[in-house]
Design a protein around this motif. Sequence first.
Motif, short mmCIF file in Angstrom:
data_model
loop_
_atom_site.label_atom_id
_atom_site.label_comp_id
_atom_site.label_asym_id
_atom_site.label_seq_id
_atom_site.Cartn_x
_atom_site.Cartn_y
_atom_site.Cartn_z
N PRO A 150 2.15 9.12 2.28
CA PRO A 150 2.01 7.69 2.55
C PRO A 150 1.88 7.35 4.03
N SER A 151 2.68 7.96 4.88
CA SER A 151 2.61 7.66 6.32
C SER A 151 1.36 8.26 6.96
N ALA A 178 1.28 4.08 -2.91
CA ALA A 178 1.07 5.50 -2.61
C ALA A 178 2.25 6.34 -3.07
N LEU A 179 3.45 5.86 -2.85
CA LEU A 179 4.64 6.61 -3.26
C LEU A 179 4.70 6.79 -4.77
N CYS A 205 -1.51 8.06 5.54
CA CYS A 205 -2.59 7.26 4.94
C CYS A 205 -3.34 7.98 3.83
N SER A 214 -4.58 8.30 0.31
CA SER A 214 -4.74 7.29 -0.74
C SER A 214 -5.01 7.91 -2.11
N GLU A 229 0.83 -1.21 0.00
CA GLU A 229 0.00 0.00 0.00
C GLU A 229 0.86 1.25 0.00
N LYS A 230 1.89 1.25 0.83
CA LYS A 230 2.77 2.41 0.92
C LYS A 230 3.57 2.58 -0.38
N TYR A 261 -4.09 11.29 -4.37
CA TYR A 261 -3.19 12.44 -4.38
C TYR A 261 -3.80 13.62 -5.14
#
Length: 128
Positions: free
Chosen positions: A104-105, A8-9, A107, A109, A4-5, A111
């Motif tokens: 990302p940290s 997101a990145l 949460c 989802s 997931e992270k 952008y």
Amino acid sequence: MSSEKEAALRRLDDSPTIFDKIIKKEIPSTVVYEDEKVLAFRDINPQAPTHILIIPKVKDGLTGLAKAEERHIEILGYLLYVAKVVAKQEGLEDGYRVVINDGPSGCQSVYHIHVHLLGGRQMNWPPG
């Protein structure tokens, strides 16, 4: 790093998001407020009885709060003002929570900066 992270990145750029499709009415949503600057609609995965997302119609590089620049001051304030207007419209007189997830940290989802308006139940602290 979680998948997931990592996903997101990869989305940290200014590429089109699902919100762009919602703004263009290419994807259905339950709109509760709309004007020339913002769109507010019900979250498809609500975390409270009332869970509304408020987004600017023009992203202007504002993919997240960390990307905010001086030129974004007006729209950032306007998003919060609309949160108040929608909260009143939704009957959240007893209170509500306004959240902006960033990065990302945090949460985030999608952008495309957005405000979560949550209400209709007692919120807890700390939020987690």
